[in-house]
Motif scaffolding. Structure first.
Motif, short mmCIF file in Angstrom:
data_model
loop_
_atom_site.label_atom_id
_atom_site.label_comp_id
_atom_site.label_asym_id
_atom_site.label_seq_id
_atom_site.Cartn_x
_atom_site.Cartn_y
_atom_site.Cartn_z
N ALA A 356 0.70 -1.24 0.09
CA ALA A 356 0.11 -0.06 -0.12
C ALA A 356 0.97 1.23 0.06
CB ALA A 356 -0.71 0.05 1.23
N VAL A 357 1.96 1.21 0.72
CA VAL A 357 2.58 2.58 0.77
C VAL A 357 3.60 2.47 -0.42
CG1 VAL A 357 2.80 2.77 3.30
CG2 VAL A 357 4.33 1.26 2.43
N ALA A 358 4.16 1.37 -0.88
CA ALA A 358 5.11 1.10 -1.88
C ALA A 358 4.46 1.83 -3.33
CB ALA A 358 5.78 -0.11 -2.15
N THR A 359 3.10 1.45 -3.30
CA THR A 359 2.40 1.74 -4.56
C THR A 359 1.76 3.23 -4.46
OG1 THR A 359 0.49 0.75 -3.90
CG2 THR A 359 2.31 -0.39 -5.43
N SER A 360 2.11 3.86 -3.41
CA SER A 360 1.37 5.20 -3.19
C SER A 360 2.39 6.52 -3.27
CB SER A 360 0.70 5.43 -1.70
OG SER A 360 -0.32 4.44 -1.74
N GLY A 361 3.42 6.11 -3.86
CA GLY A 361 4.64 7.26 -3.89
C GLY A 361 5.16 7.77 -2.63
N LEU A 362 4.95 6.91 -1.56
CA LEU A 362 5.47 7.42 -0.15
C LEU A 362 6.82 6.83 0.21
CD1 LEU A 362 2.10 6.66 1.65
CD2 LEU A 362 3.01 9.08 0.99
N CYS A 363 7.38 5.96 -0.60
CA CYS A 363 8.74 5.28 -0.04
C CYS A 363 9.82 5.83 -0.88
CB CYS A 363 8.71 3.77 -0.51
SG CYS A 363 7.39 2.97 0.55
N SER A 364 10.76 6.03 -0.13
CA SER A 364 12.01 6.23 -0.62
C SER A 364 12.92 4.95 -1.00
CB SER A 364 13.29 7.02 0.55
OG SER A 364 12.45 8.36 0.98
N GLU A 365 12.47 4.05 -0.52
CA GLU A 365 13.33 2.63 -0.79
C GLU A 365 12.15 1.69 -0.69
OE1 GLU A 365 16.35 2.26 -1.63
OE2 GLU A 365 17.69 3.89 -0.87
N VAL A 366 12.25 0.59 -1.50
CA VAL A 366 11.57 -0.69 -1.35
C VAL A 366 12.59 -1.74 -1.64
CG1 VAL A 366 9.68 -2.17 -2.29
CG2 VAL A 366 9.38 0.31 -2.32
N LEU A 367 12.76 -2.41 -0.30
CA LEU A 367 13.90 -3.34 -0.13
C LEU A 367 13.61 -4.68 0.12
CD1 LEU A 367 16.27 -0.84 1.40
CD2 LEU A 367 16.41 -1.45 -1.07
N PRO A 368 14.48 -5.73 -0.10
CA PRO A 368 14.12 -7.14 0.34
C PRO A 368 14.54 -6.82 1.99
CG PRO A 368 15.55 -7.18 -1.75
CD PRO A 368 15.30 -5.66 -1.52
N LEU A 369 13.84 -7.73 2.72
CA LEU A 369 14.21 -7.75 4.30
C LEU A 369 15.49 -7.34 4.48
CD1 LEU A 369 12.71 -7.54 6.99
CD2 LEU A 369 12.75 -10.33 6.94
N LYS A 370 16.32 -8.52 4.06
CA LYS A 370 17.56 -8.72 4.48
C LYS A 370 18.56 -7.28 4.05
CE LYS A 370 19.74 -10.91 0.21
NZ LYS A 370 20.30 -12.04 -0.05
N GLU A 371 18.07 -6.47 3.28
CA GLU A 371 18.83 -5.14 2.75
C GLU A 371 18.35 -3.95 3.62
OE1 GLU A 371 18.71 -4.54 -1.20
OE2 GLU A 371 19.37 -6.64 -1.83
N ILE A 372 17.19 -3.97 4.37
CA ILE A 372 16.59 -2.87 5.08
C ILE A 372 17.60 -2.24 6.30
CG2 ILE A 372 14.72 -1.80 6.37
CD1 ILE A 372 12.98 -3.76 4.94
N GLY A 373 18.13 -3.56 7.07
CA GLY A 373 18.95 -3.21 8.21
C GLY A 373 20.30 -2.43 7.83
N PRO A 374 20.96 -3.10 6.92
CA PRO A 374 22.13 -2.45 6.32
C PRO A 374 22.10 -1.06 5.71
CG PRO A 374 22.12 -4.77 5.79
CD PRO A 374 20.81 -4.53 6.46
N GLN A 375 20.87 -0.96 5.11
CA GLN A 375 20.45 0.46 4.47
C GLN A 375 20.45 1.55 5.56
OE1 GLN A 375 20.72 1.42 1.51
NE2 GLN A 375 19.69 3.53 1.63
N VAL A 376 19.83 1.02 6.51
CA VAL A 376 19.66 1.96 7.79
C VAL A 376 21.00 2.46 8.37
CG1 VAL A 376 18.40 2.47 10.06
CG2 VAL A 376 17.12 1.35 7.96
N ARG A 377 21.45 1.18 8.70
CA ARG A 377 23.16 1.35 9.24
C ARG A 377 23.94 2.46 8.21
NH1 ARG A 377 23.24 -4.12 9.56
NH2 ARG A 377 24.96 -4.32 8.26
N LYS A 378 23.86 2.17 7.08
CA LYS A 378 24.75 3.07 6.08
C LYS A 378 24.19 4.46 6.21
CE LYS A 378 24.86 1.23 2.21
NZ LYS A 378 24.57 0.56 0.78
N LEU A 379 22.73 4.65 6.35
CA LEU A 379 22.35 5.94 6.28
C LEU A 379 22.85 6.63 7.71
CD1 LEU A 379 20.35 8.17 5.38
CD2 LEU A 379 18.54 7.03 6.60
#
Length: 385
Positions: A356-379
């Motif tokens: 619902a959020v991914a197709t509403s233009g609200l997301c900066s990223e849509v990621l596989p589960l295993k990539e979300i944590g590393p992306q937050v750490r990188k940020l």
């Protein structure tokens, strides 16, 4: 009489596209009530009804099913023992654990979720309650349809061009996924280092939370608030599981408690959890306002309260779950300057809330589960450099 009603349909029927369900419970009365509740929806057919895990395995030799409703406490072979055998016997089948709401059964249900069950339902404590429990019947039917439908999605037409603020998704894992006939779209612009993180999840959420937080929480020192659709007792145990898995202090939110960095707060069952500012500190507040999106706790009230306080410093993560809870709250997050990440379809048990959020233009990223944590750490590391 544990398997006298095992082969209700006599096998697959050509042209019958109803969702196929097997009910496994040692009580014939409960099996009958569950069957009538499910088949009140014309899109569902109970094709097998058996009294223990061993009989369920035999029934799978004769039946192809989409969803199994599996009791925990049964003779001959209990639900937890049967679970991995059923998943191996028919790869791709979804199993929903069913049990009374006790601490022991909640603990077993959480273990079952970690072992591959897709979801759980808490049965009313008596037959009379089960017969009159409209909320339970609606929840059970909705979960069966969401899980069965996840395996049967037909291709949907591409949406019209994205609005100017967003672009067609080309991120890893997004892959042109569709939800409700709409295509994934991403917001343009950089993400800001968060001062606080809010996470929303439902079906498949406990497993996803443990994986995400195991990859992220120990190194991300900002407060993390979570709303997972769960009843009381379950949320208590889930907080304990998260704390053990991450080594980060984790607890159910307590009314009036000051929000502190390096801690994880989980909304307690049957309470919305929000944040309010009290002078120079922010406090968790609990309320029993009406359910939103049929849920209490719900994600939307948490996000609304946090968006107004933290603005661009709020990062929201929407994980696997049925329905669309979190979409309206994410709109408030984006309006306030915050960022939203959604779990992708391929790694979600049900791509409802994140879809619902991914197709509403609200997301900066849509990621596989295993990539979300590393992306937050990188940020966070990039912002600290």
């Amino acid at each position: 009489m544990q398997d006298v009603d095992a082969a209700r349909s006599g096998g697959d029927q050509s042209g019958d596209d109803r969702f196929r369900v097997m009910v496994v419970d040692d009580s014939a009365v409960i099996r009958g009530l569950l069957t009538r509740s499910l088949e009140a929806d014309n899109s569902i057919k109970v094709v097998a009804s058996v009294g223990n895990g061993e009989a369920a395995l035999k029934a799978l030799d004769r039946q192809t099913v989409d969803v199994i409703i599996l009791d925990i406490e049964m003779p001959v072979m209990d639900g937890l023992t049967a679970l991995p055998k059923l998943l191996a016997a028919q790869p791709g089948v979804h199993v929903v654990m069913a049990s009374a709401l006790t601490r022991k059964n909640a603990e077993v249900s959480l273990r079952a979720l970690q072992a591959g069950a897709a979801d759980y339902v808490t049965k009313p404590s008596s037959r009379s309650e089960l017969t009159s429990a409209d909320t339970f019947q609606r929840e059970l039917t909705a979960k069966v349809k969401a899980l069965a439908g996840a395996n049967r999605k037909a291709p949907a037409p591409r949406s019209e061009a994205a609005a100017p603020a967003v672009e067609a998704a080309a991120a890893p894992g997004a892959g042109g996924n569709l939800y409700g006939g709409r295509q994934v779209v991403l917001r343009k612009g950089p993400m800001v280092c968060p001062r606080i993180i809010a996470i929303g999840s439902s079906t498949g959420g406990p497993q996803a939370l443990l994986e995400l937080l195991g990859n992220m929480a120990a190194s991300v020192k900002v407060p993390i608030l979570i709303t997972q659709h769960m009843p009381a007792t379950f949320t208590t145990l889930l907080a304990e599981h998260i704390g053990r898995a991450t080594g980060v202090p984790t607890q159910e939110g307590v009314d009036g408690e000051v929000v502190q960095p390096g801690r994880i707060y989980l909304a307690p069952g049957d309470y919305h959890m929000v944040v309010e500012r009290d002078g120079t500190v922010d406090r968790i507040k609990l309320n029993q306002n009406p359910p939103e999106n049929f849920c209490r706790p719900a994600v939307d009230p948490m996000l609304r309260s946090m968006a107004s306080l933290y603005g661009s410093g709020l990062l929201t993560i929407i994980l696997t779950g049925m329905g669309s809870d979190g979409q309206k709250g994410s709109e408030k997050v984006v309006e306030a300057g915050g960022s939203v990440i959604a779990q992708d379809e391929a790694t979600s048990v049900v791509w409802g809330m994140p879809g619902a959020v991914a197709t509403s233009g609200l997301c900066s990223e849509v990621l596989p589960l295993k990539e979300i944590g590393p992306q937050v750490r990188k940020l966070i590391m990039r912002s600290a450099a």
